[in-house]
Design a protein around this motif. Structure first.
Motif, PDB file in Angstrom:
ATOM      1  N   CYS A 123       0.515  -1.326   0.295  1.00  0.00           N
ATOM      2  CA  CYS A 123      -0.151  -0.186  -0.165  1.00  0.00           C
ATOM      3  C   CYS A 123       1.011   1.062  -0.590  1.00  0.00           C
ATOM      4  O   CYS A 123       1.853   1.166   0.653  1.00  0.00           O
ATOM      5  CB  CYS A 123      -0.948   0.194   1.050  1.00  0.00           C
ATOM      6  SG  CYS A 123      -2.090   1.211   1.246  1.00  0.00           S
TER       7      CYS A 123
ATOM      8  N   THR B  93     -10.224  -0.195  -4.649  1.00  0.00           N
ATOM      9  CA  THR B  93     -11.053   0.981  -3.861  1.00  0.00           C
ATOM     10  C   THR B  93     -11.534   2.257  -5.173  1.00  0.00           C
ATOM     11  O   THR B  93     -13.176   2.436  -5.138  1.00  0.00           O
ATOM     12  CB  THR B  93     -10.236   2.198  -2.569  1.00  0.00           C
ATOM     13  OG1 THR B  93      -8.907   2.092  -2.956  1.00  0.00           O
ATOM     14  CG2 THR B  93     -10.477   1.235  -1.721  1.00  0.00           C
ATOM     15  N   THR B  94     -11.036   2.292  -5.952  1.00  0.00           N
ATOM     16  CA  THR B  94     -11.033   2.973  -7.253  1.00  0.00           C
ATOM     17  C   THR B  94     -12.104   2.520  -8.394  1.00  0.00           C
ATOM     18  O   THR B  94     -12.529   2.757  -8.541  1.00  0.00           O
ATOM     19  CB  THR B  94     -10.188   4.107  -7.650  1.00  0.00           C
ATOM     20  OG1 THR B  94      -9.230   2.980  -8.246  1.00  0.00           O
ATOM     21  CG2 THR B  94      -9.983   5.577  -6.849  1.00  0.00           C
TER      22      THR B  94
ATOM     23  N   HIS C 118      -8.007   0.250   2.961  1.00  0.00           N
ATOM     24  CA  HIS C 118      -9.628   0.218   1.796  1.00  0.00           C
ATOM     25  C   HIS C 118      -9.844  -0.835   1.389  1.00  0.00           C
ATOM     26  O   HIS C 118     -11.113  -0.680   1.271  1.00  0.00           O
ATOM     27  CB  HIS C 118      -9.238   1.916   1.925  1.00  0.00           C
ATOM     28  CG  HIS C 118      -9.445   2.998   3.149  1.00  0.00           C
ATOM     29  ND1 HIS C 118      -8.723   4.482   2.824  1.00  0.00           N
ATOM     30  CD2 HIS C 118      -9.917   2.355   4.562  1.00  0.00           C
ATOM     31  CE1 HIS C 118      -8.786   4.299   4.121  1.00  0.00           C
ATOM     32  NE2 HIS C 118      -9.288   4.175   5.266  1.00  0.00           N
TER      33      HIS C 118
ATOM     34  N   ALA D 262     -11.403  -3.260   2.570  1.00  0.00           N
ATOM     35  CA  ALA D 262     -12.773  -2.872   3.402  1.00  0.00           C
ATOM     36  C   ALA D 262     -14.175  -2.552   2.044  1.00  0.00           C
ATOM     37  O   ALA D 262     -14.917  -3.258   3.029  1.00  0.00           O
ATOM     38  CB  ALA D 262     -13.383  -1.254   3.560  1.00  0.00           C
ATOM     39  N   ILE D 263     -13.840  -2.573   0.677  1.00  0.00           N
ATOM     40  CA  ILE D 263     -14.034  -3.189   0.134  1.00  0.00           C
ATOM     41  C   ILE D 263     -14.124  -4.681  -0.486  1.00  0.00           C
ATOM     42  O   ILE D 263     -15.454  -5.463  -0.367  1.00  0.00           O
ATOM     43  CB  ILE D 263     -13.693  -3.235  -1.553  1.00  0.00           C
ATOM     44  CG1 ILE D 263     -14.008  -1.279  -1.502  1.00  0.00           C
ATOM     45  CG2 ILE D 263     -14.789  -3.759  -2.624  1.00  0.00           C
ATOM     46  CD1 ILE D 263     -14.315  -0.256  -1.336  1.00  0.00           C
TER      47      ILE D 263
ATOM     48  N   PHE E  46      -4.599   3.178   8.567  1.00  0.00           N
ATOM     49  CA  PHE E  46      -3.102   4.053   8.054  1.00  0.00           C
ATOM     50  C   PHE E  46      -3.224   5.400   9.507  1.00  0.00           C
ATOM     51  O   PHE E  46      -1.737   6.281   9.266  1.00  0.00           O
ATOM     52  CB  PHE E  46      -4.227   4.607   7.253  1.00  0.00           C
ATOM     53  CG  PHE E  46      -4.367   4.168   5.861  1.00  0.00           C
ATOM     54  CD1 PHE E  46      -3.176   3.593   5.132  1.00  0.00           C
ATOM     55  CD2 PHE E  46      -5.933   3.239   6.222  1.00  0.00           C
ATOM     56  CE1 PHE E  46      -3.698   2.799   3.906  1.00  0.00           C
ATOM     57  CE2 PHE E  46      -6.541   2.254   4.953  1.00  0.00           C
ATOM     58  CZ  PHE E  46      -5.281   1.776   3.756  1.00  0.00           C
TER      59      PHE E  46
ATOM     60  N   TYR F 140      -8.335  -3.656  11.521  1.00  0.00           N
ATOM     61  CA  TYR F 140      -8.377  -2.667  11.338  1.00  0.00           C
ATOM     62  C   TYR F 140     -10.010  -2.472  11.161  1.00  0.00           C
ATOM     63  O   TYR F 140     -10.712  -2.050  10.623  1.00  0.00           O
ATOM     64  CB  TYR F 140      -7.673  -1.916  10.061  1.00  0.00           C
ATOM     65  CG  TYR F 140      -8.222  -0.418   9.367  1.00  0.00           C
ATOM     66  CD1 TYR F 140      -7.816   0.732  10.386  1.00  0.00           C
ATOM     67  CD2 TYR F 140      -8.839  -0.083   7.983  1.00  0.00           C
ATOM     68  CE1 TYR F 140      -8.504   2.036   9.734  1.00  0.00           C
ATOM     69  CE2 TYR F 140      -9.178   1.298   7.667  1.00  0.00           C
ATOM     70  CZ  TYR F 140      -8.858   2.428   8.632  1.00  0.00           C
ATOM     71  OH  TYR F 140      -9.484   3.249   8.028  1.00  0.00           O
TER      72      TYR F 140
ATOM     73  N   VAL G 292     -13.150  -0.129  10.329  1.00  0.00           N
ATOM     74  CA  VAL G 292     -13.560   0.708   9.219  1.00  0.00           C
ATOM     75  C   VAL G 292     -13.950  -0.854   8.164  1.00  0.00           C
ATOM     76  O   VAL G 292     -14.843  -0.550   7.109  1.00  0.00           O
ATOM     77  CB  VAL G 292     -12.216   0.370   8.448  1.00  0.00           C
ATOM     78  CG1 VAL G 292     -13.056   1.128   6.849  1.00  0.00           C
ATOM     79  CG2 VAL G 292     -12.524   2.538   9.045  1.00  0.00           C
ATOM     80  N   VAL G 293     -13.037  -2.698   8.524  1.00  0.00           N
ATOM     81  CA  VAL G 293     -13.600  -3.060   7.986  1.00  0.00           C
ATOM     82  C   VAL G 293     -13.803  -4.278   8.212  1.00  0.00           C
ATOM     83  O   VAL G 293     -13.981  -4.752   9.652  1.00  0.00           O
ATOM     84  CB  VAL G 293     -11.803  -3.806   7.353  1.00  0.00           C
ATOM     85  CG1 VAL G 293     -12.166  -5.647   6.412  1.00  0.00           C
ATOM     86  CG2 VAL G 293     -11.295  -2.834   7.207  1.00  0.00           C
TER      87      VAL G 293
END
Lengths: 370, 82
Positions: free
Chosen positions: A39, A147-148, A197, A200-201, A223, A250, A253-254
């Motif tokens: 990352c 993520t994107t 992140h 997270a997806i 992070f 994490y 968030v995850v």
């Protein structure tokens, strides 16, 4: 405690120092440990906060292929450049993508030489620009990891203006561990820090194969400095226990099963096929491509975007591909800080804040004052 | 870049084609698409990537994880809790 106060604590100095001491105490019982993250933001934060200096010498954190613009295949950047010269077509992409060197020109060079290129902050900007200029055609150069890819997929599913097309260069991270383990083994790497992140997806279970196939632990890391150090410490405890289970460090968030809404959208818009990671290799199942039902939006099928020259991933002497594999560090590259600098990048890893060479240059500049 | 800090949802625009919200990141307010996080609501915190919320912060987990880190990081005796 207010939640905003709780969140601030994830950067608290006393916790950072406390974790640093715990890591050192645990590390003394373990011998040499080499961990890899994948990352670009992890590398940026590790440098920014001087986290390597808080770790004992026996622990090495190796930056892996985690910078999205760095691994973006040069063939696709060359296609984006070619598209930018087509009359009536404007290429839209993220700012750091524009400066990435390609075979002959970066997108930024193309813009200066008469191509039509505009910077956007995200896919939503692309929609607005296309709506506001209905007489022109736009191509959103979609790069980045899960993520994107999720944002692009969602936008396509929802419906986009007729004059907006997509050149998809998004990559899916998990299978790249198979490539990394062709280069490394359990002696050169003892565990992986996972990009919070992206997980997270996808959820954590898409990484279970790392335990099953390679018997190596993975820890999902956030992070902030406290997130990164606590992930490292939990990794050391797992190594001490001989456990290779994937750990979610994490959890605020995850979620275990990821973002099911986003995953559903991505599954309905994209297929995954073998994908090139710039200068490194082709990795099975890592390239997102638009499903046939979205062919009308696919710039690679709607326009002639093949450049009139052969693409070349690595300029002579550039070591970015080996740095992204964790075989070399930026300081092992003869071009680092000499021919290759953030204001005039020679290789892709020197462009973006997520590039390892860029992070190391900035970090060294802060310390050494060059 | 992956933005480490979550933003707080101040207002949701129900009229937009995609569900969007005004999200406050330590004082900086941005327009964010919250279409893919159905549980998002005013007052909740979201993690945002390139203009899209990808996850809603689990405040209970945030507090519990921090308590655990506090305990292990600050107490010499709490050697391991995980």
């Amino acid at each position: 405690m207010e939640i905003s106060e709780t969140l601030k604590q994830y950067e608290a100095k006393d916790l950072v120092n406390g974790l640093s001491e715990k890591i050192s105490a645990t590390a003394r019982e373990l011998g040499k440990i080499r961990l890899m993250h994948v990352c670009g933001t992890h590398e940026h934060e590790i440098i920014q906060y001087g986290l390597r200096q808080l770790l004992p010498d026996s622990i090495t954190i190796i930056p892996g292929p985690g910078c999205p613009v760095c691994i973006c295949p040069v063939e696709l950047i060359d296609q984006a450049v070619t598209l930018s010269y087509q009359p009536g077509v404007t290429v839209l992409s993220f700012g750091d993508m524009l400066r990435v060197p390609a075979t002959r020109e970066s997108l930024d060079d193309a813009r200066k030489n008469g191509g039509s290129v505009r910077m956007v902050y995200g896919p939503l900007d692309a929609i607005k620009i296309a709506q506001n200029n209905p007489e022109e055609k736009f191509v959103f150069f979609s790069i980045g990891f899960e993520t994107t890819a999720a944002g692009t997929a969602g936008m396509i599913k929802k419906g986009v203006p007729e004059n907006l097309f997509f050149l998809i260069a998004n990559r899916y991270i998990p299978p790249v561990f198979n490539l990394l383990m062709q280069v490394h083994n359990r002696t050169s790497i003892q565990g992986f820090l996972l990009p919070g992140h992206a997980v997270a997806i996808t959820g954590v279970h898409v990484y279970d194969f790392v335990e099953q196939t390679y018997d190596l632990p993975c820890v999902v890391a956030g992070f902030t400095p406290v997130d990164i150090l606590s992930a490292i410490w939990r990794m050391l405890l797992a190594i001490q226990d001989g456990s290779s289970k994937t750990i979610n460090a994490y959890s605020r968030v995850v979620q275990e099963h990821g973002n099911q809404t986003a995953l559903g959208l991505m599954d309905s818009v994209f297929d995954r096929v073998p994908g090139v990671w710039r200068g490194i290799d082709t990795v099975e199942g890592t390239a997102y491509v638009l499903k046939d039902e979205f062919a009308h939006l696919d710039a690679s099928r709607q326009f002639d975007c093949q450049p009139p020259y052969e693409s070349r991933a690595n300029p002579p002497g550039c070591q970015c591909h080996r740095i992204m594999l964790g075989e070399l560090l930026p300081t092992d590259c003869k071009l680092f800080r000499e021919k290759c600098r953030p204001d005039d990048p020679y290789g892709p890893c020197m462009v973006s804040m997520e590039g390892t060479c860029h992070s190391w240059f900035k970090g060294a500049a802060d310390i050494l004052g060059f | 870049m992956c933005l480490a800090i979550p933003g707080k949802i101040e207002e949701i625009d129900q009229q937009a084609i995609m569900r969007t919200a005004r999200v406050n990141f330590n004082g900086m307010v941005k327009e964010v698409c919250i279409e893919w996080v159905p549980e998002a609501d005013v007052g909740k915190y979201v993690i945002v990537h390139a203009g899209f919320a990808i996850s809603v912060l689990d405040e209970k987990e945030a507090l519990e994880s921090l308590d655990l880190i506090n305990e292990v990081a600050q107490s010499p005796n709490a050697y391991r809790k995980w």
